[in-house]
Design a protein around this motif. Structure first.
Motif, PDB file in Angstrom:
ATOM      1  N   GLN A   1      -0.756   1.257  -6.537  1.00 58.80           N
ATOM      2  CA  GLN A   1      -0.026   1.516  -7.273  1.00 58.80           C
ATOM      3  C   GLN A   1       1.515   1.827  -6.872  1.00 58.80           C
ATOM      4  O   GLN A   1       1.849   2.208  -5.776  1.00 58.80           O
ATOM      5  N   ARG A   2       2.618   1.522  -7.757  1.00 64.00           N
ATOM      6  CA  ARG A   2       3.960   1.769  -7.169  1.00 64.00           C
ATOM      7  C   ARG A   2       3.951   3.131  -6.907  1.00 64.00           C
ATOM      8  O   ARG A   2       4.561   3.334  -5.710  1.00 64.00           O
ATOM      9  N   ASN A   3       3.802   4.153  -7.735  1.00 59.38           N
ATOM     10  CA  ASN A   3       3.836   5.524  -7.356  1.00 59.38           C
ATOM     11  C   ASN A   3       2.357   6.071  -7.476  1.00 59.38           C
ATOM     12  O   ASN A   3       1.987   6.663  -8.599  1.00 59.38           O
ATOM     13  N   PRO A   4       1.637   5.981  -6.498  1.00 65.67           N
ATOM     14  CA  PRO A   4       0.208   6.216  -6.729  1.00 65.67           C
ATOM     15  C   PRO A   4      -0.074   7.690  -7.472  1.00 65.67           C
ATOM     16  O   PRO A   4      -0.852   7.699  -8.368  1.00 65.67           O
ATOM     17  N   TRP A   5       0.551   8.826  -7.005  1.00 67.47           N
ATOM     18  CA  TRP A   5       0.435   9.959  -7.622  1.00 67.47           C
ATOM     19  C   TRP A   5       0.689  10.026  -9.194  1.00 67.47           C
ATOM     20  O   TRP A   5      -0.029  10.468 -10.029  1.00 67.47           O
TER      21      TRP A   5
ATOM     22  N   GLN B   1      12.124   5.308   3.102  1.00 67.78           N
ATOM     23  CA  GLN B   1      12.122   6.778   3.357  1.00 67.78           C
ATOM     24  C   GLN B   1      12.447   7.306   1.888  1.00 67.78           C
ATOM     25  O   GLN B   1      13.278   6.721   1.117  1.00 67.78           O
ATOM     26  N   GLY B   2      12.003   8.627   1.643  1.00 64.71           N
ATOM     27  CA  GLY B   2      11.912   9.145   0.187  1.00 64.71           C
ATOM     28  C   GLY B   2      11.053  10.037   0.159  1.00 64.71           C
ATOM     29  O   GLY B   2      10.217  10.611   0.711  1.00 64.71           O
ATOM     30  N   ASP B   3      10.671  10.280  -1.477  1.00 61.23           N
ATOM     31  CA  ASP B   3       9.738  11.128  -1.912  1.00 61.23           C
ATOM     32  C   ASP B   3       8.170  10.703  -1.551  1.00 61.23           C
ATOM     33  O   ASP B   3       7.219  11.379  -1.608  1.00 61.23           O
ATOM     34  N   TYR B   4       8.067   9.153  -1.409  1.00 60.40           N
ATOM     35  CA  TYR B   4       6.806   8.625  -1.060  1.00 60.40           C
ATOM     36  C   TYR B   4       7.028   7.299  -0.533  1.00 60.40           C
ATOM     37  O   TYR B   4       8.315   6.715  -0.586  1.00 60.40           O
ATOM     38  N   ALA B   5       6.067   6.634   0.017  1.00 57.69           N
ATOM     39  CA  ALA B   5       6.391   5.399   0.772  1.00 57.69           C
ATOM     40  C   ALA B   5       6.224   4.167  -0.417  1.00 57.69           C
ATOM     41  O   ALA B   5       5.331   4.157  -0.972  1.00 57.69           O
ATOM     42  N   ASP B   6       7.578   3.904  -0.574  1.00 56.31           N
ATOM     43  CA  ASP B   6       7.590   2.707  -1.588  1.00 56.31           C
ATOM     44  C   ASP B   6       8.186   1.394  -0.922  1.00 56.31           C
ATOM     45  O   ASP B   6       9.552   1.519  -0.510  1.00 56.31           O
ATOM     46  N   PHE B   7       7.268   0.518  -0.660  1.00 51.83           N
ATOM     47  CA  PHE B   7       7.610  -0.505   0.309  1.00 51.83           C
ATOM     48  C   PHE B   7       8.346  -1.693  -0.633  1.00 51.83           C
ATOM     49  O   PHE B   7       7.752  -2.068  -1.719  1.00 51.83           O
ATOM     50  N   ASP B   8       9.145  -2.443  -0.158  1.00 49.34           N
ATOM     51  CA  ASP B   8       9.740  -3.552  -0.909  1.00 49.34           C
ATOM     52  C   ASP B   8       8.820  -4.783  -0.944  1.00 49.34           C
ATOM     53  O   ASP B   8       8.006  -4.839   0.182  1.00 49.34           O
ATOM     54  N   ILE B   9       8.438  -5.087  -2.043  1.00 52.94           N
ATOM     55  CA  ILE B   9       7.301  -6.256  -2.070  1.00 52.94           C
ATOM     56  C   ILE B   9       7.391  -7.628  -1.721  1.00 52.94           C
ATOM     57  O   ILE B   9       6.454  -8.009  -0.683  1.00 52.94           O
ATOM     58  N   ASP B  10       8.703  -7.819  -1.411  1.00 48.76           N
ATOM     59  CA  ASP B  10       8.878  -9.218  -0.590  1.00 48.76           C
ATOM     60  C   ASP B  10       8.718  -8.828   0.739  1.00 48.76           C
ATOM     61  O   ASP B  10       7.983  -9.893   1.639  1.00 48.76           O
ATOM     62  N   ASP B  11       9.428  -7.869   1.362  1.00 52.72           N
ATOM     63  CA  ASP B  11       9.058  -7.605   2.921  1.00 52.72           C
ATOM     64  C   ASP B  11       7.861  -7.122   3.142  1.00 52.72           C
ATOM     65  O   ASP B  11       7.457  -7.528   4.396  1.00 52.72           O
ATOM     66  N   TRP B  12       7.112  -6.599   2.313  1.00 57.38           N
ATOM     67  CA  TRP B  12       5.676  -6.269   2.708  1.00 57.38           C
ATOM     68  C   TRP B  12       5.048  -7.457   2.758  1.00 57.38           C
ATOM     69  O   TRP B  12       4.031  -7.562   3.790  1.00 57.38           O
ATOM     70  N   HIS B  13       4.893  -8.434   1.986  1.00 55.40           N
ATOM     71  CA  HIS B  13       4.376  -9.769   2.063  1.00 55.40           C
ATOM     72  C   HIS B  13       4.811 -10.593   3.231  1.00 55.40           C
ATOM     73  O   HIS B  13       4.060 -11.203   3.768  1.00 55.40           O
ATOM     74  N   ALA B  14       5.973 -10.445   3.588  1.00 52.34           N
ATOM     75  CA  ALA B  14       6.493 -11.053   4.825  1.00 52.34           C
ATOM     76  C   ALA B  14       5.700 -10.710   6.197  1.00 52.34           C
ATOM     77  O   ALA B  14       5.273 -11.430   6.786  1.00 52.34           O
ATOM     78  N   LEU B  15       5.557  -9.139   5.892  1.00 54.00           N
ATOM     79  CA  LEU B  15       4.877  -8.473   7.131  1.00 54.00           C
ATOM     80  C   LEU B  15       3.548  -8.869   7.386  1.00 54.00           C
ATOM     81  O   LEU B  15       3.172  -9.113   8.336  1.00 54.00           O
ATOM     82  N   THR B  16       2.886  -8.756   6.122  1.00 55.59           N
ATOM     83  CA  THR B  16       1.417  -9.050   6.202  1.00 55.59           C
ATOM     84  C   THR B  16       0.965 -10.633   6.389  1.00 55.59           C
ATOM     85  O   THR B  16       0.038 -10.761   7.119  1.00 55.59           O
ATOM     86  N   GLU B  17       1.760 -11.305   5.783  1.00 55.93           N
ATOM     87  CA  GLU B  17       1.637 -12.751   6.309  1.00 55.93           C
ATOM     88  C   GLU B  17       1.685 -12.981   7.551  1.00 55.93           C
ATOM     89  O   GLU B  17       1.010 -13.923   8.219  1.00 55.93           O
ATOM     90  N   ALA B  18       2.806 -12.535   8.141  1.00 59.13           N
ATOM     91  CA  ALA B  18       3.061 -12.700   9.895  1.00 59.13           C
ATOM     92  C   ALA B  18       2.055 -12.125  10.634  1.00 59.13           C
ATOM     93  O   ALA B  18       1.843 -12.483  11.890  1.00 59.13           O
TER      94      ALA B  18
ATOM     95  N   LEU C   1       0.877  -1.301  -0.170  1.00 61.35           N
ATOM     96  CA  LEU C   1       0.094   0.017   0.069  1.00 61.35           C
ATOM     97  C   LEU C   1       0.870   1.124  -0.189  1.00 61.35           C
ATOM     98  O   LEU C   1       0.889   2.049   0.861  1.00 61.35           O
ATOM     99  N   ASN C   2       1.585   1.333  -1.028  1.00 59.88           N
ATOM    100  CA  ASN C   2       2.360   2.769  -1.221  1.00 59.88           C
ATOM    101  C   ASN C   2       1.472   3.964  -1.231  1.00 59.88           C
ATOM    102  O   ASN C   2       0.373   3.919  -1.615  1.00 59.88           O
ATOM    103  N   PHE C   3       2.145   4.978  -0.762  1.00 60.94           N
ATOM    104  CA  PHE C   3       1.255   6.095  -0.529  1.00 60.94           C
ATOM    105  C   PHE C   3       2.131   7.374  -0.593  1.00 60.94           C
ATOM    106  O   PHE C   3       3.387   7.404  -0.361  1.00 60.94           O
ATOM    107  N   CYS C   4       1.479   8.536  -0.814  1.00 59.99           N
ATOM    108  CA  CYS C   4       2.312   9.734  -1.123  1.00 59.99           C
ATOM    109  C   CYS C   4       1.949  10.808  -0.089  1.00 59.99           C
ATOM    110  O   CYS C   4       0.642  10.851   0.420  1.00 59.99           O
TER     111      CYS C   4
END
Length: 499
Positions: free
Chosen positions: A452-456, A87-104, A60-63
């Motif tokens: 989306q990867r970069n929602p805006w 950290q950056g211009d928008y929240a861009d989460f690593d896909i594998d890390d995201w799924h590991a976190l949501t699955e857990a 759930l990337n967001f700006c």
């Protein structure tokens, strides 16, 4: 000498690639220090605060949408363990890390901490939560139509598919391959793309049916029906497909906040038998004074639901066009209908109109859209989604999923625990895809915009509306080049009305 020169060039290229990668890295890679905490939610796009998601969904990337800033820092912690940081211009989460976190954290929640740096000062906002459902999302992805704004001509449009666990999007068929044509009404049988149908409108009109391993292009119209084959819905056996046949017109409003009205001079429903190319009709569902529309089969295949309204004098009395939900029994062994029609929901008694009925695959509920009049809900700001309990007859609006703008064109996931629909929230001009969970009592969770990867960048630069979405179990494999040739060839299979 040549070998040495080669290694020098390779080394130079690698150093240059590393340098470019460093330049392209987010400029914001620093510690959050001396942050000022404020007791307010961060303004983000999309609004993902307090939504419920399946563990399989893409990040759930967001700006940040709260004004100018230099850097955004986001920390996500799971209630059952795990943490990730971006950290950056928008929240861009690593896909594998995201799924590991949501699955857990199935059945738990994610706590999101957002900090923003402006003029050298960090501000930390109040944490918000994302709930991770125990109900899985068993489908591979979505299919939908993307269409550019337009009214009278077929501009750029196509039928697309999207993997729900990442951001990959693919065209199934695009009308740049068949210029001047409209591709629409794509429907698969219970999300199985091996049985699929869609329509082509224009000079080379056709209805494509993919069934039993073969693809056929049907003549767009049957003179005995008086119109085209539209709004398809498969019988669960795959042996039949229900359609309506409509003489559709559109008109333009002159009032400030209304744009287009779509209505039918006439409409009827029927069932098509792909094996024999026969149209199965009945006088109870093809009447002169009533407009039958949008047929759908029950999960057991023994009931055909549809909506109907008394035919009006168009366009003068289009606001009196109000549809109710009806049903008729269907015998799949004989291919015949019952001897009477039942009214299941009388929307006209509420001075409302029902449209787009969709039964849940577990047979418990009917999801529909309720509007003031008519049936083309995408142009109705008041359009909301409602649920009907098919056992008790009780109805209620999906309050957490609805919005002040048009919400319509929905479909169910295979386990009947998720829905996808279109909404014009966020501006009122473009329809976008939203998902929501459905609990065991038929109530919806807060809806969330398709990630989306970069929602805006995606939603601002992709000036298209999304409509008629549906889930798909697998990626759709479709020969779009072969389809384009077949469309332009005008070789069509004729249908016939069963005696």
């Amino acid at each position: 000498m040549q070998t040495r020169l080669y290694h020098i060039l390779i080394t130079f290229w690698r150093m240059a690639a590393v340098a470019v990668a460093i330049i392209m890295m987010p400029s914001c890679t620093q510690r959050v220090e001396n942050a000022v905490s404020v007791d307010e939610w961060p303004k983000i796009f999309p609004d993902y605060a307090d939504v419920t998601i399946p563990a399989e969904i893409a990040p759930l990337n967001f700006c940040y949408a709260g004004g100018e800033f230099e850097c955004m820092d986001v920390v996500v912690k799971g209630s059952k363990g795990g943490e990730m940081h971006t950290q950056g211009d928008y929240a861009d989460f690593d896909i594998d890390d995201w799924h590991a976190l949501t699955e857990a954290n199935r059945g738990g929640q994610l706590t999101v901490t957002v900090s923003v740096k402006h003029e050298g000062q960090w501000t930390q906002f109040r944490d918000f939560t994302i709930h991770v459902s125990t109900s899985p999302l068993e489908e591979w992805g979505l299919t939908y139509r993307r269409v550019a704004p337009g009214y009278e001509t077929y501009s750029h449009m196509g039928i697309y598919q999207r993997c729900l666990s990442n951001f990959s999007e693919y065209a199934i068929i695009d009308n740049t391959e068949v210029p001047g044509m409209c591709v629409n009404c794509h429907t698969s049988n219970r999300m199985d793309p091996s049985q699929m149908v869609f329509h082509v409108r224009g000079e080379h009109g056709a209805t494509m049916i993919r069934h039993d391993g073969k693809t056929e292009w049907l003549a767009a119209k049957n003179d005995l029906l008086g119109g085209s084959m539209v709004y398809p819905y498969w019988h669960p056996s795959g042996n039949y497909c229900a359609f309506s046949t409509n003489q559709t017109r559109q008109g333009f409003h002159v009032v400030h906040d209304e744009r287009i009205e779509v209505f039918d001079l006439s409409s009827d429903i029927f069932v098509y038998h792909p094996e024999t190319h026969e149209i199965i009709s009945d006088s109870l569902i093809m009447t002169k004074d009533w407009s039958e529309n949008c047929p759908v089969f029950s999960p057991d295949g023994r009931t055909l639901y549809f909506m109907t309204c008394r035919q009006q004098d168009y366009p003068a009395h289009f606001k009196q066009e109000r549809y109710n939900l009806c049903s008729i029994s269907f015998d799949p062994e004989k291919g015949t209908f019952g001897d009477h029609v039942d009214t299941l929901f009388n929307a006209s008694a509420m001075e409302k109109s029902l449209t787009w009925p969709r039964p849940s695959y577990d047979g418990k509920y009917m999801l529909f859209t309720l509007i003031d009049y008519g049936y083309f809900s995408v142009w109705h700001k008041e359009a909301d989604q409602w649920m009907l309990n098919l056992e008790t007859g009780e109805t209620w609006p999906l309050e957490k999923a609805n919005s002040p703008q048009s919400d319509s064109y929905h479909n169910w996931s295979g386990n009947s625990r998720w829905i996808v629909f279109t909404s014009r929230r966020g501006g009122g001009l473009y329809s976008r895809l939203y998902l929501a969970g459905i609990d065991d009592k038929g109530h919806a969770t807060k809806a969330f915009l398709l990630p989306q990867r970069n929602p805006w960048a995606y939603y601002d630069e992709t000036l298209y509306s999304f409509n008629t979405p549906d889930f798909t179990r697998t990626k759709v494999e479709f020969d779009h080049r072969g389809a384009a040739k077949a469309i332009m060839s005008d070789q069509r299979v004729n249908t016939q009305v069963r005696p």
